[in-house]
Structure formats: C-alpha cells, structure tokens
Enzyme design. Structure first.
Site, PDB file in Angstrom:
ATOM      1  N   ASP A   4      -2.712 -15.106  -8.538  1.00 14.69           N
ATOM      2  CA  ASP A   4      -3.228 -14.196  -7.497  1.00 14.69           C
ATOM      3  C   ASP A   4      -2.150 -14.146  -6.428  1.00 14.69           C
ATOM      4  OD1 ASP A   4      -4.418 -13.105  -5.202  1.00 14.69           O
ATOM      5  OD2 ASP A   4      -6.390 -13.897  -5.712  1.00 14.69           O
ATOM      6  N   LYS A  64       4.534   0.146   1.363  1.00 13.04           N
ATOM      7  CA  LYS A  64       5.594   0.398   0.378  1.00 13.04           C
ATOM      8  C   LYS A  64       6.950   0.522   1.070  1.00 13.04           C
ATOM      9  CE  LYS A  64       3.068   0.160  -3.323  1.00 13.04           C
ATOM     10  NZ  LYS A  64       3.195  -0.973  -4.243  1.00 13.04           N
ATOM     11  N   TYR A 107      -1.081   2.126   3.143  1.00 17.66           N
ATOM     12  CA  TYR A 107      -0.424   2.112   1.827  1.00 17.66           C
ATOM     13  C   TYR A 107       1.050   2.508   1.957  1.00 17.66           C
ATOM     14  CZ  TYR A 107       0.491   2.889  -3.131  1.00 17.66           C
ATOM     15  OH  TYR A 107       1.034   2.822  -4.399  1.00 17.66           O
TER      16      TYR A 107
HETATM   17  N1  LIG Z   1      -0.470   4.708 -10.469  1.00 24.65           N
HETATM   18  C1  LIG Z   1       0.362   5.397  -9.712  1.00 24.65           C
HETATM   19  O1  LIG Z   1       0.398   6.653  -9.747  1.00 24.65           O
HETATM   20  C2  LIG Z   1       1.304   4.653  -8.810  1.00 24.65           C
HETATM   21  C3  LIG Z   1       2.208   5.407  -8.054  1.00 24.65           C
HETATM   22  C4  LIG Z   1       3.095   4.740  -7.233  1.00 24.65           C
HETATM   23  C5  LIG Z   1       3.082   3.348  -7.167  1.00 24.65           C
HETATM   24  N2  LIG Z   1       2.161   2.637  -7.888  1.00 24.65           N
HETATM   25  C6  LIG Z   1       2.202   1.162  -7.797  1.00 24.65           C
HETATM   26  O2  LIG Z   1       2.150   0.623  -9.095  1.00 24.65           O
HETATM   27  C7  LIG Z   1       1.674  -0.720  -9.018  1.00 24.65           C
HETATM   28  C8  LIG Z   1       0.629  -0.946 -10.090  1.00 24.65           C
HETATM   29  O3  LIG Z   1      -0.539  -0.210  -9.742  1.00 24.65           O
HETATM   30  P1  LIG Z   1      -1.346   0.654 -10.804  1.00 24.65           P
HETATM   31  O4  LIG Z   1      -1.169   2.068 -10.467  1.00 24.65           O
HETATM   32  O5  LIG Z   1      -1.064   0.183 -12.179  1.00 24.65           O
HETATM   33  O6  LIG Z   1      -2.847   0.279 -10.348  1.00 24.65           O
HETATM   34  P2  LIG Z   1      -3.952  -0.645 -11.046  1.00 24.65           P
HETATM   35  O7  LIG Z   1      -4.308  -0.124 -12.383  1.00 24.65           O
HETATM   36  O8  LIG Z   1      -5.036  -0.764 -10.021  1.00 24.65           O
HETATM   37  O9  LIG Z   1      -3.217  -2.034 -11.217  1.00 24.65           O
HETATM   38  C9  LIG Z   1      -3.003  -2.890 -10.121  1.00 24.65           C
HETATM   39  C10 LIG Z   1      -2.885  -4.295 -10.638  1.00 24.65           C
HETATM   40  O10 LIG Z   1      -2.657  -5.168  -9.503  1.00 24.65           O
HETATM   41  C11 LIG Z   1      -3.551  -6.239  -9.630  1.00 24.65           C
HETATM   42  N3  LIG Z   1      -3.834  -6.919  -8.367  1.00 24.65           N
HETATM   43  C12 LIG Z   1      -4.455  -6.426  -7.271  1.00 24.65           C
HETATM   44  N4  LIG Z   1      -4.563  -7.385  -6.353  1.00 24.65           N
HETATM   45  C13 LIG Z   1      -4.001  -8.499  -6.887  1.00 24.65           C
HETATM   46  C14 LIG Z   1      -3.794  -9.831  -6.441  1.00 24.65           C
HETATM   47  N5  LIG Z   1      -4.229 -10.251  -5.242  1.00 24.65           N
HETATM   48  N6  LIG Z   1      -3.140 -10.707  -7.259  1.00 24.65           N
HETATM   49  C15 LIG Z   1      -2.732 -10.315  -8.473  1.00 24.65           C
HETATM   50  N7  LIG Z   1      -2.922  -9.104  -8.958  1.00 24.65           N
HETATM   51  C16 LIG Z   1      -3.544  -8.208  -8.168  1.00 24.65           C
HETATM   52  C17 LIG Z   1      -4.806  -5.644 -10.237  1.00 24.65           C
HETATM   53  O11 LIG Z   1      -5.634  -6.673 -10.742  1.00 24.65           O
HETATM   54  P3  LIG Z   1      -7.233  -6.445 -10.938  1.00 24.65           P
HETATM   55  O12 LIG Z   1      -7.381  -5.651 -12.188  1.00 24.65           O
HETATM   56  O13 LIG Z   1      -7.757  -7.842 -11.029  1.00 24.65           O
HETATM   57  O14 LIG Z   1      -7.712  -5.693  -9.729  1.00 24.65           O
HETATM   58  C18 LIG Z   1      -4.173  -4.787 -11.320  1.00 24.65           C
HETATM   59  O15 LIG Z   1      -3.832  -5.574 -12.430  1.00 24.65           O
HETATM   60  C19 LIG Z   1       1.157  -0.906  -7.600  1.00 24.65           C
HETATM   61  O16 LIG Z   1       2.107  -1.638  -6.844  1.00 24.65           O
HETATM   62  C20 LIG Z   1       1.033   0.516  -7.087  1.00 24.65           C
HETATM   63  O17 LIG Z   1       1.128   0.598  -5.687  1.00 24.65           O
HETATM   64  C21 LIG Z   1       1.298   3.273  -8.710  1.00 24.65           C
END
Ligand SMILES: NC(=O)c1ccc[n+]([C@@H]2O[C@H](COP(=O)([O-])OP(=O)(O)OC[C@H]3O[C@@H](n4cnc5c(N)ncnc54)[C@H](OP(=O)(O)O)[C@@H]3O)[C@@H](O)[C@H]2O)c1
Length: 248
Positions: free
Chosen positions: A64, A165, A161
């Site tokens: 975590d 970043k 947010y």
């Molecule tokens: N998707 C997009 O379009 C997009 C665009 C730009 C940037 N991003 C970035 O990409 C990254 C991944 O996000 P995603 O889009 O794949 O979203 P996601 O599906 O919500 O995945 C986020 C991951 O982070 C984990 N997490 C949250 N809090 C945590 C903690 N305290 N300790 C450990 N793990 C934790 C979540 O775990 P749980 O499942 O347990 O909640 C999940 O595995 C993020 O940094 C996000 O800001 C995404």
C-alpha cells in the site's frame, strides 16, 4: 540468465494490469511483481493473466503506497528474493472528489505524490544494483503546466489531481538529476486516455464517460515496453507519451 525484474504498483487493474499482460506476453525474460494493496486482488490478477498464456513469470507482493511499513517490507522481500530490481513502475494512483478541499488534496497527494516518493526511496538501492535500471512514474498530460495554461481542463477533483501529477513530474525530475550519473533512467510517463477504474467502476465511467471513448490500456503497456527495451532512452528525464513528449 537472471530475469529482468519489474515491479508495478497498482497492478491489479487498468494501466498496471494491462502493462503486466503486455510485458509478460512479450518475452520470457520478464518477471513481473504485481505490488497491490490487496494481496487477494493481486493473486486474482496474476491467475487471470497466467490463464491467458504468457511467456514471462509473475509474482505478487502486498504494497500500500500510503503505508511506509508495507513498502519497506515489500522492498525487503524483493531484495531477499532477487537481490536487484531492473524496473520500478510507480503506477498506483487515484483522484479524490471529496467536497472538502483539504481532505481532497490530502487524499490525492498521499497516493499520487507521497506514495511514489516513499516507494522510489525504498526500492532505489535495488535499482542501483541493476545493470540498466529504469524508474517510471505514471503521470498524466493533465500534470502539464503548459497544457493547463492553454486549455484548463475541468472535472470534479481536477484541482488536486492535476496538481498531484505536476508534483509527480518534479519528483521524477529530481530523481533523474540526482541519479542519472549512476545509470538510473527516470521517466514521467503519460499512459494516454485508457479504460480503467480511475474515473469510476461503472462500465460507462471505465470507458471514459463524458470525456469520450478511452483506449485499450494495452497501449500504455506497449509504451512501458518500449521504454524498458531502451527505445526511448533519448527521452530519459522527460515527460513521455506514446507519440512523443509533453511540454512541462
Ligand atoms: N486511465 C487513464 O486514462 C489515465 C490517464 C492518465 C494517467 N493515468 C494514471 O495511470 C495510473 C493507473 O491508473 P488507472 O487508470 O489504471 O486506474 P485504476 O484502474 O483505478 O488503477 C489504479 C491502481 O492504483 C491502485 N491504488 C490506489 N491506491 C493505492 C494505494 N494506496 N496503494 C497501492 N495501490 C493503490 C488501485 O488499487 P485498488 O484496485 O485496490 O483500488 C489500482 O490498482 C494512475 O497513476 C493514473 O493517475 C491514467
């Protein structure tokens, strides 16, 4: 031959999950460690990805990013098991929409900025023992000051947010400047607009919601693969995306 070890935080969904799939399907040389706050979710993701047939190998660890003790224990475990770490992907992230501004900023910065700082510090000694180490911070184009000054993209929680970043980009830059002479290649990587749980868990939100149709997160995984295969080495210390670089 020793495997190329890759640790991904938040590997149980979205970008982290798809990156695990892409790397594990690309080559038998990769060993991917799914570092998740729920070990149960990590094991579930590992089983699903293995069941689809992969070349590389997977393992899991509870981590975590907001719990320094769990980060320390995960780093000790990886150190004991592998001795080094080739690639660290600080991917875990979230966006709080809490109506209280202080709570919203605290929740978001804790996961998106303080967490990656703690994780990077804990695993860096293992990275510095690797032959060609990479440290990737999964950021967002929304962290670009240049883009914000041009368009000012707005959505609930955008204040914290986008700020988180931009701060994450600075964290990467400080690491790059401090450790590039030791061979560590650091990147701020925008994964693109991809399907994930970030905007919510309903089908509509996962697919992009009011922002339009999101892409397959495997495109983010392919970008990670290109970075760790050395194809983006000339962009080290930069703010990369699949089609080039973002302005700061
Ligand atoms: N998707 C997009 O379009 C997009 C665009 C730009 C940037 N991003 C970035 O990409 C990254 C991944 O996000 P995603 O889009 O794949 O979203 P996601 O599906 O919500 O995945 C986020 C991951 O982070 C984990 N997490 C949250 N809090 C945590 C903690 N305290 N300790 C450990 N793990 C934790 C979540 O775990 P749980 O499942 O347990 O909640 C999940 O595995 C993020 O940094 C996000 O800001 C995404």
């Amino acid at each position: 031959m020793a495997p190329t070890t890759v640790l991904i935080t938040g590997a149980n969904s979205g970008v982290g999950y798809a990156t695990t799939q892409v790397l594990a399907s690309a080559s038998e040389k990769f060993h991917i460690i799914l570092a998740c706050r729920s070990l149960e979710n990590a094991e579930k993701a590992k089983s699903e990805i293995e069941a689809a047939g992969i070349k590389g190998t997977l393992s899991t660890v509870q981590l975590d990013v907001t719990n320094s003790e769990s980060v320390k224990q995960a780093a000790e475990l990886v150190g004991t098991k592998f001795g080094t770490l080739d690639v660290l992907i600080n991917n875990a992230g979230m966006g709080s929409q809490n109506p209280d501004v202080k709570t919203r900023f605290q929740e978001t910065l804790e996961v998106n900025v303080i967490g990656p700082a703690v994780v990077a510090e804990a695993f860096r000694p293992l990275l510095l023992k690797a032959e060609k180490p990479y440290s990737i911070y999964v950021t967002s184009g929304l962290g670009s000051l240049a883009a914000a000054s041009a368009s000012g993209s707005d959505f609930p929680g955008a204040d914290c947010y986008c700020t988180s970043k931009a701060a994450l980009n600075m964290l990467m830059m400080r690491e790059w400047v401090a450790f590039k002479s030791k061979g560590l290649k650091s990147f701020a990587m925008c994964p693109g607009f991809v399907i994930s749980n970030l905007r919510g868990k309903s089908e509509e939100a996962r697919n992009g919601g009011r922002f339009g149709q999101a892409e397959d997160p495997k495109t983010s995984g392919e970008l990670v693969l290109s970075i760790i295969e050395g194809e983006r080495d000339s962009d080290a210390g930069g703010f990369v995306q699949k089609d080039g670089v973002w302005p700061w």
